[in-house]
Enzyme design. Structure first.
Site, short mmCIF file in Angstrom:
data_model
loop_
_atom_site.label_atom_id
_atom_site.label_comp_id
_atom_site.label_asym_id
_atom_site.label_seq_id
_atom_site.Cartn_x
_atom_site.Cartn_y
_atom_site.Cartn_z
N HIS A 196 0.84 -1.20 0.00
CA HIS A 196 0.00 0.00 0.00
C HIS A 196 0.87 1.24 0.00
O HIS A 196 1.87 1.32 0.72
CB HIS A 196 -0.92 0.02 1.23
CG HIS A 196 -1.64 1.33 1.41
ND1 HIS A 196 -1.45 2.16 2.50
CD2 HIS A 196 -2.52 1.98 0.60
CE1 HIS A 196 -2.20 3.24 2.37
NE2 HIS A 196 -2.87 3.15 1.23
N SER A 197 0.53 2.22 -0.83
CA SER A 197 1.15 3.53 -0.83
C SER A 197 2.67 3.43 -1.04
O SER A 197 3.12 2.96 -2.08
CB SER A 197 0.80 4.25 0.48
OG SER A 197 1.17 5.61 0.45
#
Length: 333
Positions: free
Chosen positions: A123-124
């Protein structure tokens, strides 16, 4: 060098703070590294190589606590705290955090468990790390699922130079504070929730912030009813620069593995969209690349995991650890 913080006063999941049961049963694991250890949460069976889950900047292994229960129970998933985050050791005093250092973290985990290849969910910041890892080591990756950040972000050159200057100055200040014995500022539980909510620019719904909180805090010794953030404060000023757009384009060309990218519609692109579009266009020419858009914020996998669980499960069922059983045997753990 190990953190001076007492891990017996730390929290593994939200239930350690609120007496709630874990969202899915897990085994807390530690992986030795030269500077201390990495901590993580191993969900599911331990006789099959797991999917490796990596969180975003200043988040922790709790980022997948609400998505993992929606995966099939026979899918093993190892969510790891990156260095300086969660319950993992900080880098030694005087050492600077760089995005690309996490390529080494993935390699050291693979070496510990004797994996020849790895399946990544990021994520991210870690979605970017997975993109770079898949490009640099295309023969070491079985699959990638990236959440909301596609590639290393591009900044105007003058802005990048100014950022390097200010970040290094602030990093030195935090490094000095780390070496002092002074306890960081402490807060009540409700104040911590508010700081997570505001700190993510309202990206995590307030009622979900507790899942990101537990592994990030420690009980105050000065104020028994309060807590302080135990993640490494130097992380606020890490070096996020990876390379030019030309380098990102070459990376995209090198990626060969099955790759699912999920973009949240109510999230930003973190750079001029033309750079994102250029790399996305290259990836879309690949037969094993899949793209999915979903309504939600940057942390949609926490706020609304049910919106992405279907496409994630479908992809994992085709390319994940259990899908490999029909071919060569998975690596022994």
């Amino acid at each position: 060098m190990e953190s001076k913080f007492d891990l017996s006063r730390r929290y593994r999941h939200v239930g350690d703070l609120t007496d709630e049961p874990p969202t899915r049963e897990f085994a807390e694991i530690t992986i030795p590294v030269p500077w201390g250890h990495l901590s993580g949460k191993w969900f599911g069976p331990q006789d099959v190589q797991p999917i490796l889950g990596l969180h975003g900047w200043q988040d922790n292994a709790g980022t997948f606590d609400l998505l993992v229960p929606l995966l099939p129970p026979d899918i093993p998933f190892l969510s790891v705290d990156l260095p300086g985050h969660g319950l993992s050791s900080r880098l030694p005093d005087g050492c600077y955090y760089n995005t690309t250092d996490n390529l080494y973290v993935i390699l050291i985990i693979m070496k510990q468990y004797k994996w020849q290849k790895v399946s990544l969910v990021g994520h991210s910041m870690s979605s970017i790390i997975a993109f770079v890892f898949a490009a640099v080591f295309p023969d070491k990756v079985d699959m990638v699922i990236g959440l909301d950040a596609l590639k290393p972000h591009q900044r105007p050159p003058a802005s990048s130079i100014r950022s390097m200057e200010t970040r290094m100055d602030e990093f030195l200040k935090e490094d000095e504070r780390n070496r002092s014995k002074e306890e960081p500022p402490s807060y009540s539980y409700d104040e911590l929730i508010e700081r997570i909510f505001i700190g993510t620019f309202h990206s995590i719904n307030k009622d979900r912030c507790k899942h990101m909180l537990a592994r990030n805090i420690q009980k105050s010794e000065k104020y028994p009813e309060k807590y302080f953030f135990s993640r490494d404060r130097r992380l606020k000023f890490y070096n996020y620069l990876v390379g030019s757009q030309e380098l990102c384009v070459e990376m995209a060309k090198r990626i060969e593995c099955p790759y699912l990218f999920i973009k949240a519609r109510q999230s930003t692109y973190f750079e001029d969209k033309k750079y994102y579009d250029e790399v996305l266009a290259i990836l879309r020419t690949k037969s094993k690349f899949e793209y999915f858009e979903v309504d939600g914020s940057h942390h949609v996998h926490i706020n609304n995991p049910e919106r992405i669980s279907g496409v994630v499960n479908d992809f994992i069922n085709r390319f994940g650890p259990l899908a490999k059983q029909s071919g060569p045997s998975p690596s022994k753990l």
